[in-house]
Design an enzyme around this catalytic site. Structure first.
Site, PDB file in Angstrom:
ATOM      1  N   TRP A  71       0.884  -1.453  -6.306  1.00 21.33           N
ATOM      2  CA  TRP A  71      -0.253  -0.604  -5.686  1.00 21.33           C
ATOM      3  C   TRP A  71      -1.243  -0.234  -6.836  1.00 21.33           C
ATOM      4  O   TRP A  71      -0.824  -0.016  -7.820  1.00 21.33           O
ATOM      5  CB  TRP A  71       0.378   0.462  -5.329  1.00 21.33           C
ATOM      6  CG  TRP A  71      -0.449   1.740  -4.794  1.00 21.33           C
ATOM      7  CD1 TRP A  71      -1.575   1.622  -3.951  1.00 21.33           C
ATOM      8  CD2 TRP A  71      -0.306   3.092  -5.123  1.00 21.33           C
ATOM      9  NE1 TRP A  71      -1.877   2.909  -3.743  1.00 21.33           N
ATOM     10  CE2 TRP A  71      -1.435   3.924  -4.291  1.00 21.33           C
ATOM     11  CE3 TRP A  71       0.397   3.791  -6.037  1.00 21.33           C
ATOM     12  CZ2 TRP A  71      -1.784   5.123  -4.516  1.00 21.33           C
ATOM     13  CZ3 TRP A  71       0.242   5.250  -6.288  1.00 21.33           C
ATOM     14  CH2 TRP A  71      -0.840   5.891  -5.237  1.00 21.33           C
TER      15      TRP A  71
ATOM     16  N   LYS B 200       3.206   8.811   4.808  1.00 23.19           N
ATOM     17  CA  LYS B 200       3.161   7.768   5.689  1.00 23.19           C
ATOM     18  C   LYS B 200       4.319   8.244   6.833  1.00 23.19           C
ATOM     19  O   LYS B 200       4.080   8.052   7.819  1.00 23.19           O
ATOM     20  CB  LYS B 200       3.591   6.425   4.982  1.00 23.19           C
ATOM     21  CG  LYS B 200       3.006   6.162   3.572  1.00 23.19           C
ATOM     22  CD  LYS B 200       1.627   5.650   3.662  1.00 23.19           C
ATOM     23  CE  LYS B 200       0.945   5.717   2.149  1.00 23.19           C
ATOM     24  NZ  LYS B 200      -0.086   4.902   1.937  1.00 23.19           N
TER      25      LYS B 200
ATOM     26  N   ASP C 111       9.447   4.524  -6.800  1.00 24.06           N
ATOM     27  CA  ASP C 111       8.351   5.056  -5.948  1.00 24.06           C
ATOM     28  C   ASP C 111       8.845   4.781  -4.696  1.00 24.06           C
ATOM     29  O   ASP C 111       8.709   3.648  -4.074  1.00 24.06           O
ATOM     30  CB  ASP C 111       7.043   4.359  -6.549  1.00 24.06           C
ATOM     31  CG  ASP C 111       5.674   4.869  -5.723  1.00 24.06           C
ATOM     32  OD1 ASP C 111       6.171   5.920  -4.989  1.00 24.06           O
ATOM     33  OD2 ASP C 111       4.861   4.450  -5.830  1.00 24.06           O
TER      34      ASP C 111
HETATM   35  N1  KET Z   1       3.139   4.630  -4.018  1.00 21.02           N
HETATM   36  C1  KET Z   1       2.494   3.730  -3.054  1.00 21.02           C
HETATM   37  C2  KET Z   1       3.549   2.341  -3.375  1.00 21.02           C
HETATM   38  C3  KET Z   1       1.615   3.866  -2.395  1.00 21.02           C
HETATM   39  O1  KET Z   1       1.341   2.443  -1.444  1.00 21.02           O
HETATM   40  C4  KET Z   1       1.128   4.956  -2.106  1.00 21.02           C
HETATM   41  C5  KET Z   1      -0.079   5.011  -1.096  1.00 21.02           C
HETATM   42  C6  KET Z   1       1.398   5.922  -2.890  1.00 21.02           C
HETATM   43  C7  KET Z   1       2.214   5.788  -3.674  1.00 21.02           C
HETATM   44  C8  KET Z   1       0.620   7.294  -2.685  1.00 21.02           C
HETATM   45  O2  KET Z   1       0.462   7.907  -1.583  1.00 21.02           O
HETATM   46  P1  KET Z   1       0.312   9.503  -1.323  1.00 21.02           P
HETATM   47  O3  KET Z   1      -0.730   9.717  -0.329  1.00 21.02           O
HETATM   48  O4  KET Z   1      -0.257  10.035  -2.891  1.00 21.02           O
HETATM   49  O5  KET Z   1       1.490  10.158  -1.053  1.00 21.02           O
HETATM   50  N2  KET Z   1      -0.867   3.918  -0.905  1.00 21.02           N
HETATM   51  C9  KET Z   1      -2.119   3.749   0.219  1.00 21.02           C
HETATM   52  C10 KET Z   1      -3.119   4.780   0.143  1.00 21.02           C
HETATM   53  C11 KET Z   1      -3.724   5.006  -1.268  1.00 21.02           C
HETATM   54  O6  KET Z   1      -3.965   4.237  -1.881  1.00 21.02           O
HETATM   55  O7  KET Z   1      -4.121   6.082  -1.876  1.00 21.02           O
HETATM   56  C12 KET Z   1      -2.553   2.425   0.094  1.00 21.02           C
HETATM   57  O8  KET Z   1      -2.001   1.602  -0.666  1.00 21.02           O
HETATM   58  O9  KET Z   1      -3.173   2.126   0.932  1.00 21.02           O
END
Ligand code: KET
Length: 431
Positions: A161, A278, A242
Site C-alpha cells: 500500500w 472496510k 497491518d
Molecule cells: N492498510 C492498508 C493495507 C490499506 O490498504 C489501507 C487503505 C489502510 C491501511 C488504511 O485505511 P484506513 O482508512 O486508515 O483505515 N487503503 C485504501 C484507502 C487509502 O489508500 O487510504 C486503498 O488502498 O485504496
C-alpha cells in the site's frame, strides 16, 4: 436606490487600510516565508478519486480507491451500523474519550484480532489504544518504534500500500524492502520472501499484511505462514501486522486472522493495526485500534502509557462516534451475527465480480490469461496492466485506477463490468 448602490460600490472600492507600499512589503514578506513551498505531488490513490470527480463523462468508472460499493455503484452503510446508530441517537454525550480511546471498543477489537478466548487478553499482556483507523494505527506504531528503538528499520513488502512508505518516512524510520510478489506467476515469491527474512539482521521489524494483501491480492497459504513464523522465530524478527481487510479475504473475520493466530501460537510478540474502514464500512469515522503484545502486564501498562503520550500532542484523543458503533455491534450477539453476514455479503459480491470480469474478457476473445483475477483475493485485482495501459483506460474510457494496474474490485458492478472488460481488452490486446 441608485445612491445606495453607489455608496455600496464605493464601500467595496474603499482603499485598503495598509498603504500600497506597506501592503506590497507585507505580501513579499508572506511570499518569502512560503514562496519556496511547491504543490505536493498528488496521492497515487486518493488523487485518482479527485481526478474521477472532476471528469464530467457519464461513462466514468472509479476502480481506484479501495472503498466498497453496492451493485449500483453506491456507497454502503451496513444495516448493523444503522441499527447501532439508531441505538446511539439521542443517548450520546459528546465528552472526550480517554487519551487511549474507548476501553470497550479496544476490548472488542482485541478479541477480534487475538481470538475470543485469547490468553493474552485475559493476562492483560496487550498494550492497545484506539487509533485513527488503520493509517493512524500504523503511524502511532511507527512513531513508537522511532522513539523507543531509534536505530531500528522497517522491512516493507514489494509492492505494498503506497501510504506505508509515507507513514514510516514521516516517522523517520529507515525503510528496507523485502521480496513478496512474483510478477511472472502473478503469485507469491515465497523463496524470495524467505531469503529476505533470513538475510535481514536478527531482530528486524517487518510489516506484514495480515490478509488480503494490498495491492496484489496474494496471500501466503497457511502452511507458508507457518514457515514464515518459524523463520521469524529463528531470526527474532518482530512482525507488525497491518490488518485493514479482516473479513474481506475469506468472508469470515475469524479465518482472516489466521496468520496472526499462527504467530501467536508460536510465541511471538507482535504488533497489529486494525481498521474498521472496510469491514464495517466506517471509512470516514476513522475507527481503528493499535495493539502491541508485550511480555507481561507491567510492560503492557508502560507501553500503553507511552502510546497515549505520543497521541496526546498529536490529536489528544480519538473520535467517539465510530468507536461506539464498533463496540455496540461487536458486543451484541445479534448485531455481531448481522455484521458477519454483511461482511460475507460484501466479500461474495466482490468474488462474483472477479468471475464476471474474467468471463467478459474471455468472451471478448482476449488471448491473455486472466486466471489471476479469480485467484487473487480481497478488494483488489493486481491486473498486470502497465502505467501506459492504465493511462489509456483513463484517457480513452474514463476508467480511473491507480497507475500500478490495481483494480479495486469493490467498484466493479453488474452495470459496468462489460464496459470495463471491453476497455481492458482494447488496451491489452497484442497488436
Ligand atoms: N492498510 C492498508 C493495507 C490499506 O490498504 C489501507 C487503505 C489502510 C491501511 C488504511 O485505511 P484506513 O482508512 O486508515 O483505515 N487503503 C485504501 C484507502 C487509502 O489508500 O487510504 C486503498 O488502498 O485504496
Amino acid at each position: 436606490m441608485a445612491a445606495l448602490s453607489r455608496a455600496a460600490s464605493s464601500a467595496i472600492r474603499r482603499p485598503p487600510l495598509l498603504l500600497p507600499s506597506r501592503l506590497q512589503a507585507a505580501r513579499s514578506m508572506a511570499s518569502s516565508l512560503f514562496g519556496h513551498v511547491e504543490p505536493a505531488p498528488k496521492d497515487p490513490i486518493l488523487g485518482v478519486t479527485e481526478a474521477f470527480l472532476a471528469d464530467p463523462s457519464p461513462d466514468k468508472v472509479n476502480v481506484g480507491v479501495g472503498a466498497y460499493r453496492d451493485d449500483n455503484g453506491q456507497p454502503v452503510v451496513l444495516d448493523c451500523v444503522r441499527e447501532a446508530e439508531r441505538r446511539i441517537a439521542g443517548n450520546l454525550n459528546m465528552e472526550y474519550l480517554p487519551m487511549g480511546g474507548s476501553i470497550k471498543m479496544i476490548e472488542e477489537s482485541l478479541k477480534l484480532a487475538y481470538g475470543e478466548d485469547s490468553e493474552f487478553v485475559k493476562d492483560k499482556r496487550i498494550a492497545a489504544v484506539q487509533a485513527l483507523s488503520g493509517t493512524g494505527a500504523c503511524r502511532l506504531f511507527a512513531d513508537f518504534q522511532k522513539r523507543f528503538l531509534p536505530d531500528s528499520q522497517i522491512y516493507i513488502p514489494t509492492p505494498t500500500w503506497s501510504n506505508h512508505h509515507n507513514i514510516w518516512r514521516d516517522a523517520q524510520v529507515p525503510q528496507k524492502t523485502f521480496t513478496y510478489y512474483h510478477p511472472e506467476s502473478r503469485g507469491l515469491d515465497f523463496a524470495g520472501l524467505m531469503n529476505d527474512i533470513k538475510n535481514a539482521p536478527d531482530g528486524s521489524f517487518f510489516l506484514l499484511h495480515a490478509c488480503a494483501h494490498n495491492p496484489t491480492g496474494v496471500d501466503p497459504t497457511e502452511e507458508q505462514w507457518r514457515e514464515i513464523s518459524h523463520q521469524f522465530k529463528v531470526k527474532k524478527h518482530f512482525p507488525f501486522f497491518d490488518m485493514a481487510y479482516q473479513g474481506f479475504a475469506s468472508g469470515d473475520p475469524e479465518r482472516d486472522a489466521k496468520a496472526i493466530r499462527i504467530f501467536l501460537e508460536d510465541g511471538h510478540q507482535i504488533g497489529c493495526a486494525q481498521s474498521y474502514a472496510k469491514n464495517m464500512g466506517l471509512y470516514g469515522q476513522r475507527a481503528g485500534c493499535l495493539s502491541i503484545l508485550c511480555e507481561d502486564e507491567m510492560q503492557a501498562v508502560a507501553v500503553k502509557s507511552q502510546l497515549q503520550q505520543i497521541a496526546r500532542p498529536m490529536y489528544s484523543n480519538p473520535p467517539v462516534h465510530g468507536a461506539l458503533v464498533v463496540s455496540i455491534i461487536l458486543n451484541d450477539p445479534e448485531l455481531k451475527s448481522l455484521w458477519l453476514k454483511e461482511v460475507k455479503g460484501m466479500a461474495d459480491r466482490i468474488i462474483g465480480m472477479r468471475k464476471a470480469l474474467k468471463e467478459n474478457l474471455e468472451k471478448l476473445g482476449s488471448p491473455l490469461s486472466w486466471e489471476h483475477i479469480t485467484n487473487q483475493i480481497g478488494m483488489f485485482c493486481y491486473s498486470g496492466m502497465t502505467p501506459e495501459q492504465v493511462d489509456r483506460l483513463t484517457n480513452e474510457y474514463h476508467i480511473y485506477m491507480t497507475r500500478n494496474g490495481r483494480i479495486s474490485m469493490a467498484g466493479v458492478t453488474t452495470g459496468n463490468v462489460a464496459y470495463l472488460a471491453n476497455a481492458i481488452h482494447d488496451v491489452t490486446k497484442p497488436n
